[in-house]
Motif scaffolding. Structure first.
Motif, PDB file in Angstrom:
ATOM      1  N   LEU A 161      38.344  -7.239   6.576  1.00  0.00           N
ATOM      2  CA  LEU A 161      37.686  -8.426   7.107  1.00  0.00           C
ATOM      3  C   LEU A 161      38.615  -9.169   8.061  1.00  0.00           C
ATOM      4  N   ALA A 162      39.851  -9.339   7.666  1.00  0.00           N
ATOM      5  CA  ALA A 162      40.821 -10.006   8.537  1.00  0.00           C
ATOM      6  C   ALA A 162      41.016  -9.220   9.830  1.00  0.00           C
ATOM      7  N   ASP A 163      41.056  -7.896   9.719  1.00  0.00           N
ATOM      8  CA  ASP A 163      41.199  -7.055  10.906  1.00  0.00           C
ATOM      9  C   ASP A 163      40.009  -7.230  11.847  1.00  0.00           C
ATOM     10  N   LEU A 164      38.799  -7.227  11.267  1.00  0.00           N
ATOM     11  CA  LEU A 164      37.596  -7.363  12.089  1.00  0.00           C
ATOM     12  C   LEU A 164      37.569  -8.709  12.795  1.00  0.00           C
ATOM     13  N   VAL A 165      37.872  -9.768  12.060  1.00  0.00           N
ATOM     14  CA  VAL A 165      37.850 -11.099  12.660  1.00  0.00           C
ATOM     15  C   VAL A 165      38.867 -11.184  13.791  1.00  0.00           C
ATOM     16  N   ASP A 166      40.062 -10.678  13.566  1.00  0.00           N
ATOM     17  CA  ASP A 166      41.083 -10.716  14.603  1.00  0.00           C
ATOM     18  C   ASP A 166      40.631  -9.952  15.841  1.00  0.00           C
ATOM     19  N   ASP A 167      39.908  -8.871  15.613  1.00  0.00           N
ATOM     20  CA  ASP A 167      39.417  -8.046  16.723  1.00  0.00           C
ATOM     21  C   ASP A 167      38.331  -8.780  17.508  1.00  0.00           C
ATOM     22  N   VAL A 168      37.296  -9.236  16.821  1.00  0.00           N
ATOM     23  CA  VAL A 168      36.147  -9.802  17.529  1.00  0.00           C
ATOM     24  C   VAL A 168      36.387 -11.221  18.036  1.00  0.00           C
ATOM     25  N   MET A 169      37.436 -11.883  17.530  1.00  0.00           N
ATOM     26  CA  MET A 169      37.737 -13.231  18.012  1.00  0.00           C
ATOM     27  C   MET A 169      38.596 -13.218  19.266  1.00  0.00           C
ATOM     28  N   PHE A 170      39.105 -12.063  19.636  1.00  0.00           N
ATOM     29  CA  PHE A 170      39.922 -11.995  20.855  1.00  0.00           C
ATOM     30  C   PHE A 170      39.047 -12.366  22.049  1.00  0.00           C
ATOM     31  N   GLU A 171      39.457 -13.411  22.757  1.00  0.00           N
ATOM     32  CA  GLU A 171      38.705 -13.932  23.895  1.00  0.00           C
ATOM     33  C   GLU A 171      37.252 -14.244  23.524  1.00  0.00           C
ATOM     34  N   PHE A 172      37.037 -14.580  22.249  1.00  0.00           N
ATOM     35  CA  PHE A 172      35.722 -14.959  21.738  1.00  0.00           C
ATOM     36  C   PHE A 172      34.653 -13.902  22.015  1.00  0.00           C
ATOM     37  N   GLU A 173      35.035 -12.649  21.867  1.00  0.00           N
ATOM     38  CA  GLU A 173      34.069 -11.575  22.052  1.00  0.00           C
ATOM     39  C   GLU A 173      32.876 -11.730  21.111  1.00  0.00           C
ATOM     40  N   ILE A 174      33.102 -12.330  19.951  1.00  0.00           N
ATOM     41  CA  ILE A 174      32.060 -12.501  18.950  1.00  0.00           C
ATOM     42  C   ILE A 174      30.840 -13.220  19.519  1.00  0.00           C
ATOM     43  N   THR A 175      31.021 -14.004  20.585  1.00  0.00           N
ATOM     44  CA  THR A 175      29.896 -14.763  21.135  1.00  0.00           C
ATOM     45  C   THR A 175      28.930 -13.885  21.935  1.00  0.00           C
ATOM     46  N   ASP A 176      29.311 -12.673  22.220  1.00  0.00           N
ATOM     47  CA  ASP A 176      28.390 -11.719  22.872  1.00  0.00           C
ATOM     48  C   ASP A 176      28.800 -10.315  22.446  1.00  0.00           C
ATOM     49  N   LEU A 177      28.608 -10.035  21.175  1.00  0.00           N
ATOM     50  CA  LEU A 177      29.096  -8.796  20.585  1.00  0.00           C
ATOM     51  C   LEU A 177      27.977  -7.765  20.512  1.00  0.00           C
ATOM     52  N   ARG A 178      28.196  -6.649  21.162  1.00  0.00           N
ATOM     53  CA  ARG A 178      27.223  -5.558  21.158  1.00  0.00           C
ATOM     54  C   ARG A 178      27.858  -4.315  20.551  1.00  0.00           C
ATOM     55  N   MET A 179      27.097  -3.646  19.712  1.00  0.00           N
ATOM     56  CA  MET A 179      27.566  -2.442  19.050  1.00  0.00           C
ATOM     57  C   MET A 179      26.878  -1.220  19.659  1.00  0.00           C
ATOM     58  N   GLY A 180      27.598  -0.117  19.641  1.00  0.00           N
ATOM     59  CA  GLY A 180      27.071   1.102  20.226  1.00  0.00           C
ATOM     60  C   GLY A 180      27.740   1.384  21.553  1.00  0.00           C
ATOM     61  N   PHE A 181      27.853   2.655  21.895  1.00  0.00           N
ATOM     62  CA  PHE A 181      28.532   3.039  23.127  1.00  0.00           C
ATOM     63  C   PHE A 181      27.851   2.425  24.349  1.00  0.00           C
ATOM     64  N   HIS A 182      26.546   2.252  24.265  1.00  0.00           N
ATOM     65  CA  HIS A 182      25.779   1.666  25.364  1.00  0.00           C
ATOM     66  C   HIS A 182      25.322   0.248  25.036  1.00  0.00           C
ATOM     67  N   GLY A 193      26.900 -15.425  11.958  1.00  0.00           N
ATOM     68  CA  GLY A 193      26.332 -16.195  10.852  1.00  0.00           C
ATOM     69  C   GLY A 193      26.928 -15.791   9.516  1.00  0.00           C
ATOM     70  N   TRP A 194      27.112 -14.507   9.343  1.00  0.00           N
ATOM     71  CA  TRP A 194      27.709 -13.976   8.108  1.00  0.00           C
ATOM     72  C   TRP A 194      29.149 -14.456   7.943  1.00  0.00           C
ATOM     73  N   LEU A 195      29.913 -14.419   9.021  1.00  0.00           N
ATOM     74  CA  LEU A 195      31.311 -14.843   8.955  1.00  0.00           C
ATOM     75  C   LEU A 195      31.432 -16.336   8.655  1.00  0.00           C
ATOM     76  N   LEU A 196      30.529 -17.122   9.208  1.00  0.00           N
ATOM     77  CA  LEU A 196      30.631 -18.579   9.045  1.00  0.00           C
ATOM     78  C   LEU A 196      30.024 -19.076   7.741  1.00  0.00           C
ATOM     79  N   THR A 197      29.325 -18.209   7.031  1.00  0.00           N
ATOM     80  CA  THR A 197      28.700 -18.628   5.766  1.00  0.00           C
ATOM     81  C   THR A 197      29.189 -17.767   4.604  1.00  0.00           C
ATOM     82  N   ASP A 198      28.663 -16.569   4.481  1.00  0.00           N
ATOM     83  CA  ASP A 198      28.958 -15.715   3.328  1.00  0.00           C
ATOM     84  C   ASP A 198      30.449 -15.447   3.133  1.00  0.00           C
TER      85      ASP A 198
END
Length: 225
Positions: A161-182, A193-198
């Motif tokens: 979880l800490a690894d994921l947060v550190d990854d997706v928070m870089f340059e606030f990527e979490i604000t427009d995060l898309r999964m998948g090669f395309h 929502g999950w990170l900020l609540t659960d």
């Protein structure tokens, strides 16, 4: 390993067939090997086919379906050396959810076992973000995997979880995060929502307290796509 062995058994019914396709990228010997016994296809050829765009083949779904055991085992053990998100995109293009029930069930069992194994092991052979992205894109669903993470209270799960947060928070990527090669799956609203609540009490990262994130979550909820 048990579900991977079961996957091999389920896909053993996929018999060889005459493979035809791009003769610029693949020679007669390559096509002959792809048309022969699965176990005899060279690793480098199998990896090449696993990554190539579908229009290289006259019957891409059938070819990819037959190669699944040779693709998935090295994939989940970190030995395929192809972007995991690309494999998810290829599986979706091959229509894996429309295959016969024993095949789709065997793959779903792999996704579940792989995800559980990931959450109980740190470090794992594949980064947690890559595993999460693949299973999400392949199943077109993120929330079930997050729910499993919430229910898994292991040291490994929290370190991931800490690894994921550190990854997706870089340059606030979490604000427009898309999964998948395309970028097939827009994950911002669900993941943020999950990170900020659960999970907020399980990760010590003050960046999650930035008011900008809460505002972005509200915006993502209003405009999920």
């Amino acid at each position: 390993m048990t579900v991977l062995d079961a996957l091999d058994c389920a896909f053993a019914s996929e018999e060889p067939f005459l493979v035809t396709g791009c003769t610029y990228c693949y020679g007669e010997q390559d096509l002959a090997e792809l048309s022969g016994p699965l176990r005899l296809i060279p690793d480098d050829l199998m990896s090449s086919v696993a990554a190539k765009v579908p229009d290289h083949w006259d019957d891409f779904p059938r070819l990819y379906r037959r190669l699944v055991p040779r693709i998935i085992r090295p994939l989940v053990t970190g030995r395929l050396h192809i972007d995991e998100e690309l494999i998810a995109s290829r599986l979706v293009h091959a229509g894996w959810t429309t295959w016969d029930a024993p095949l789709t069930e065997a793959l779903r069992d792999v996704w579940s076992a792989w995800w559980r194994s990931t959450l109980y092991t740190h470090p794992g052979p594949v980064p947690v973000r890559k595993v999460l992205s693949l299973v999400t894109v392949a199943t077109n669903s993120l929330r079930p995997w997050l729910d499993t993470w919430t229910a898994t209270r292991t040291a490994a799960a929290d370190t991931h979880l800490a690894d994921l947060v550190d990854d997706v928070m870089f340059e606030f990527e979490i604000t427009d995060l898309r999964m998948g090669f395309h970028g097939e799956y827009h994950a911002t609203a669900e993941l943020l929502g999950w990170l900020l609540t659960d999970m907020r009490d399980r990760v010590a990262d003050v960046r999650l307290d930035d008011p900008f994130l809460l505002e972005n979550l509200r915006a993502a909820a209003r405009h999920p796509n």
